[in-house]
Scaffold this active site. Structure first.
Site, PDB file in Angstrom:
ATOM      1  N   LYS A 496      15.597  -4.425  66.292  1.00 23.98           N
ATOM      2  CA  LYS A 496      15.606  -2.968  66.448  1.00 23.98           C
ATOM      3  C   LYS A 496      16.605  -2.355  65.477  1.00 23.98           C
ATOM      4  O   LYS A 496      17.446  -3.047  64.892  1.00 23.98           O
ATOM      5  CB  LYS A 496      15.984  -2.589  67.878  1.00 23.98           C
ATOM      6  CG  LYS A 496      17.361  -3.077  68.321  1.00 23.98           C
ATOM      7  CD  LYS A 496      17.634  -2.684  69.760  1.00 23.98           C
ATOM      8  CE  LYS A 496      19.041  -3.132  70.182  1.00 23.98           C
ATOM      9  NZ  LYS A 496      19.384  -2.672  71.536  1.00 23.98           N
ATOM     10  N   TYR A 723      38.197  16.357  48.253  1.00 21.47           N
ATOM     11  CA  TYR A 723      38.138  17.637  48.949  1.00 21.47           C
ATOM     12  C   TYR A 723      39.410  17.884  49.764  1.00 21.47           C
ATOM     13  O   TYR A 723      40.076  16.942  50.216  1.00 21.47           O
ATOM     14  CB  TYR A 723      36.930  17.663  49.903  1.00 21.47           C
ATOM     15  CG  TYR A 723      35.593  17.695  49.205  1.00 21.47           C
ATOM     16  CD1 TYR A 723      35.185  18.822  48.486  1.00 21.47           C
ATOM     17  CD2 TYR A 723      34.733  16.611  49.263  1.00 21.47           C
ATOM     18  CE1 TYR A 723      33.948  18.857  47.855  1.00 21.47           C
ATOM     19  CE2 TYR A 723      33.495  16.633  48.631  1.00 21.47           C
ATOM     20  CZ  TYR A 723      33.110  17.764  47.934  1.00 21.47           C
ATOM     21  OH  TYR A 723      31.891  17.793  47.308  1.00 21.47           O
TER      22      TYR A 723
END
Length: 828
Positions: A496, A723
């Site tokens: 999965k 940033y």
């Protein structure tokens, strides 16, 4: 093999076997098989039903009979089964020993010089380099890849035929008494002891016992080639007095060595070695600078000197040594293709291995082989390329692209659709790559043909961050967990969430090939994709959505049923699809035993059983539950209470059904910690990837996330990076920009010094905020250049350490790795 074969009576006598055959005079054996999945042609083939802790070859005899195999070596009887009249069955006590006896006899039929190689490291490289150095003068047979085990050595030696005039085989052991079985099979005339290291130390009393066991390979050899630089090896040689019975050729820094090393210098990616031999100064230059390659090259130099090659001839040969590809890679290609890259060497044996890997891929119907001339085979082109054609035909190869003058001259011999080109440049210039679509493509070429150019053109264009998955390690981990189980206990593998980020189909394909019993996915669409890619294993869907039941029925996916709403949706879908009575829908009932997520509660069992009894089109395949803390010793009492409650609920279901119902509750951690709860099946997930136990068990790391250094720049004191000006240089600093960011899965909260990436095995702290597509690192103390590799995590720098710094678990780290990151699957 170029051999008339062995008669059935010969085989029986060689193996001390009892033969059962209606017509023993007609039995002729020309080839052997130990793996039913690798069957190419059943004619004159003898199958050995090997038995191990993890598997039993007797289970595949019926399947092989259907495919035409008629000769078998067995040690067990098959219940309620009689062999057809046209079979020959050889009954022995131990099928592995029988295989070893047969191949030892086969080896004894050939009087040719054999080089045997053992040691801790370098065996495969030395073998391959000796092949490069000798194959232009001799017809050399060698072990495929690293076939050096109790099974690999017999398979290697079986390849010897009358066309060969030299053989090179490697032998490895992991515990005492193994080498004495390999010695009569290889029976080397010349021995090479590479070095001694720590591998498998746990199985020996000390390093001296390990050396002594490895030296058993050379008890009947004529000559031993070794390095006196290895102190423990030299001491063992003196103590055992083995050199009284065979010649030796040593190299090292001691004046008494045959080849005395005087100076080693490195410059411009080359190493020049000066030495003294037979009263003269000699030298070689090799295109490598790492210490392991230098040692391996010295063993090769010593071997060629012992074989009386002239120093000048050796120097010319060694200057052109080529690196040995230790892995075969599988990548996503253009136009929905899959590319298998084995473009480092080309010989008939490694071609067979590569085509076998090609045939394990089921995602595309069309299989294409791009093959260069096979160089220095020692055989006529007619014989060689006739055999190549037979290999392609037997393996159902759709198309061949031949590159090189020799294969082009033999174009008429090939039956599959084929085109031929004189050179790689000719192919690239005159072949439209739009013809490659929805195919699996094998690139197999000698290095001089520079197939890396083709590889680059075929690869899907993605950015430089790569997620590597080691399929050998994955299989080894699967087998590690299997070794903890009873033979009857089945394995359900969890694929999965894109197989924890590793790629659903690619991982499922490997697991199917290695015969796990079940797969589990999270949602129906994941199961549908696996079905479309050729996965035919039973698949459990753990989170069936309301709209997906029709889809699951159509694709034979088996839903987890965890409440009455899901059961009602299934009942409705069954009515809508007109399911025949003889093909009920298989389901898996989930019980809530304490995790309080999905699952039926204990007080719902009565109504559940009543509903199931009223619908003959629902077949309960398994019942299961989920352990909340199987890896936490402090919660073991809670875990045992979950197991007790699960058993109680499961017994209610099994008592109400007329067929066997599988029970499973343990996950990867539970397999090791709660063997009493293995029941009929276990669920194996994160344990396949070797990321959780931090060396606590014998699993291997499977995954590596790496990127590259895009740019290097200087930042002055007081300047900021990234940033928000979150990092300001407190001194003049060299920084590197790395092509990995949070869109690739590198969590943003790991910026500003919380995590170091690894460049040239040195830590480089992330400075500033992590950006979407890149991050910046401090290169202080690292002699880095643009384009250098940058490791986010690998075996040396485990993913669980990164997870700890991020305040999460490895599951999250792996499942967050973006689909835009290229997956590279490889076999070593």
């Amino acid at each position: 093999m170029l051999h008339k074969g062995y008669s059935g009576n010969q085989i029986a006598e060689i193996m001390d076997a009892r033969m059962i055959s209606e017509n023993p005079e007609s039995v002729i054996v020309k080839d052997i098989l130990i793996d039913s999945r690798r069957l190419i042609s059943p004619e004159n083939l003898l199958f050995f039903a090997l038995v191990s802790k993890r598997n039993n070859g007797h289970h595949y005899i019926k399947e092989l009979l259907k495919k035409g195999v008629r000769y078998f070596v067995v040690s067990q009887t098959l219940p309620d089964f009689n062999y057809p009249d046209d079979t020959a069955v050889f009954i022995v006590d131990d099928t592995l020993k029988a295989l070893q006896k047969l191949t030892a006899f086969h080896r004894a039929q050939f009087n040719l010089p054999v080089i045997g190689i053992t040691g801790s490291n370098g065996k495969t490289v030395i073998k391959e380099w000796l092949y490069q150095l000798l194959s232009s003068d001799k017809k050399v047979i060698r072990s495929p890849k690293s076939y050096n085990s109790q099974i690999g050595v017999p398979l290697s030696v079986w390849q010897i035929n009358k066309a060969h005039d030299m053989a090179i085989f490697e032998a490895g052991i992991s515990q005492p008494d193994e080498m004495e079985h390999l010695q009569p099979i290889i029976k080397p005339d010349i021995g090479i002891f590479t070095n001694i290291g720590d591998a498998h130390n746990e199985n020996f009393l000390n390093i001296y016992q390990k050396i002594g066991e490895k030296l058993k390979l050379f008890t009947k050899a004529k000559t031993l080639i070794y390095s006196s630089n290895h102190k423990e090896l030299k001491e063992t040689l003196i103590k055992t007095e083995i050199l009284k019975n065979l010649e030796s050729f040593s190299w090292g820094y001691n004046p008494e060595d045959n080849l005395v090393i005087k100076e080693i210098s490195k410059e411009n990616k080359e190493t020049t070695i000066l030495a003294f031999y037979n009263d003269e100064d000699i030298a070689v230059t090799i295109p490598f600078t790492d210490e392991a390659s230098i040692e391996n090259a010295l063993h090769c130099w010593a071997t060629l000197l012992y074989l009386d090659y002239k120093p000048a001839v050796i120097a010319e040969k060694m200057a052109h040594l080529q690196s040995v590809a230790m892995r075969l890679e599988l990548k996503e290609g253009i136009n929905n293709c899959t590319v298998i890259n084995d473009s480092y060497n080309s010989d008939i044996n490694s071609l067979g291995i590569a085509i076998n890997f090609l045939n394990q891929q089921n995602q595309h119907n069309e299989k294409v082989v791009i093959l260069s001339d096979i160089l220095q085979s020692g055989r006529s082109d007619i014989d060689l390329y006739t055999e190549v054609n037979d290999m392609l035909v037997k393996n159902n190869i759709t198309r061949l692209i031949g590159i090189g003058p020799a294969i082009s001259r033999q174009s008429a011999r090939f039956e599959p659709e084929a085109r031929f080109f004189e050179s790689t440049a000719d192919f690239i210039a005159n072949y439209s790559f739009t013809n490659f679509a929805n195919q699996t493509i094998l690139l197999k070429g000698a290095r001089v043909f520079e197939f890396e150019q083709i590889n680059k053109l075929l690869q899907q264009k993605v950015h430089e961050t790569v997620f590597e998955i080691n399929l050998n390690a994955l299989v080894n981990n699967l087998n590690y967990y299997r070794s903890k189980l009873k033979p009857s206990t089945q394995v359900m593998a969890m694929v999965k969430a894109f197989s924890y980020g590793s790629g659903s189909f690619e991982i499922a394909n490997v697991l199917q090939y290695h015969q796990v019993n079940y797969l589990a996915v999270a949602y129906a669409d994941e199961g549908v994709e696996l079905r479309k890619s050729g996965i035919n294993l039973p698949i459990m869907v753990m989170n069936p959505e309301a709209h997906s039941f029709d889809t699951m029925i159509k694709h034979q996916l088996e839903p987890e049923i965890f409440n009455f709403r899901a059961l009602s949706l299934l009942e409705k879908a069954i009515k809508n699809n007109s399911i025949p009575l003889n093909k009920p829908v298989k389901i898996h009932l989930k019980f809530d035993t304490g995790m309080h997520r999905l699952g039926f509660e204990p007080d719902e069992m009565g109504e559940l059983i009543s509903r199931l009894k009223n619908n003959d089109l629902i077949y309960v395949q398994s019942v299961f539950s989920h352990l909340a803390a199987s890896d936490k010793p402090e919660f073991d009492d809670f875990t045992r209470e979950q197991i007790r409650l699960f058993n109680k609920m499961a017994e209610q279901i099994t008592a109400a059904t007329s067929h066997p119902v599988l029970k499973h509750i343990v996950n990867s951690a539970g397999i090791e910690r709660f063997p009493e709860a293995h029941f009929d099946m276990v669920r194996l997930g994160i344990g396949l990837y070797g990321t959780e136990n931090a060396g606590a068990n014998k699993t291997e790391n499977v995954v590596c996330l790496r990127s590259s250094l895009s740019q290097i720049k200087r930042v002055k004191k007081g300047e900021s990076v990234s940033y928000n000006r979150s990092w300001v240089a407190d001194r003049d600093t060299t920084i590197g920009i790395v092509s990995v960011g949070y869109a690739d899965g590198l969590m943003r909260n790991l910026g500003n010094g919380k995590l170091s990436l690894w460049i040239k095995n040195k830590p480089a702290k992330i400075v500033g905020d992590i950006c979407m597509d890149m991050c910046m690192v401090d290169l202080t103390g690292i002699n880095a250049t643009e384009g250098d590799d940058v490791v986010v995590f690998d075996g040396q720098h485990p993913v669980y350490e990164l997870a700890q710094k991020a305040g999460t678990i490895t599951y999250e780290i792996l499942s967050r790795i973006s689909r835009r990151v290229k997956r590279v699957y490889y076999y070593e």
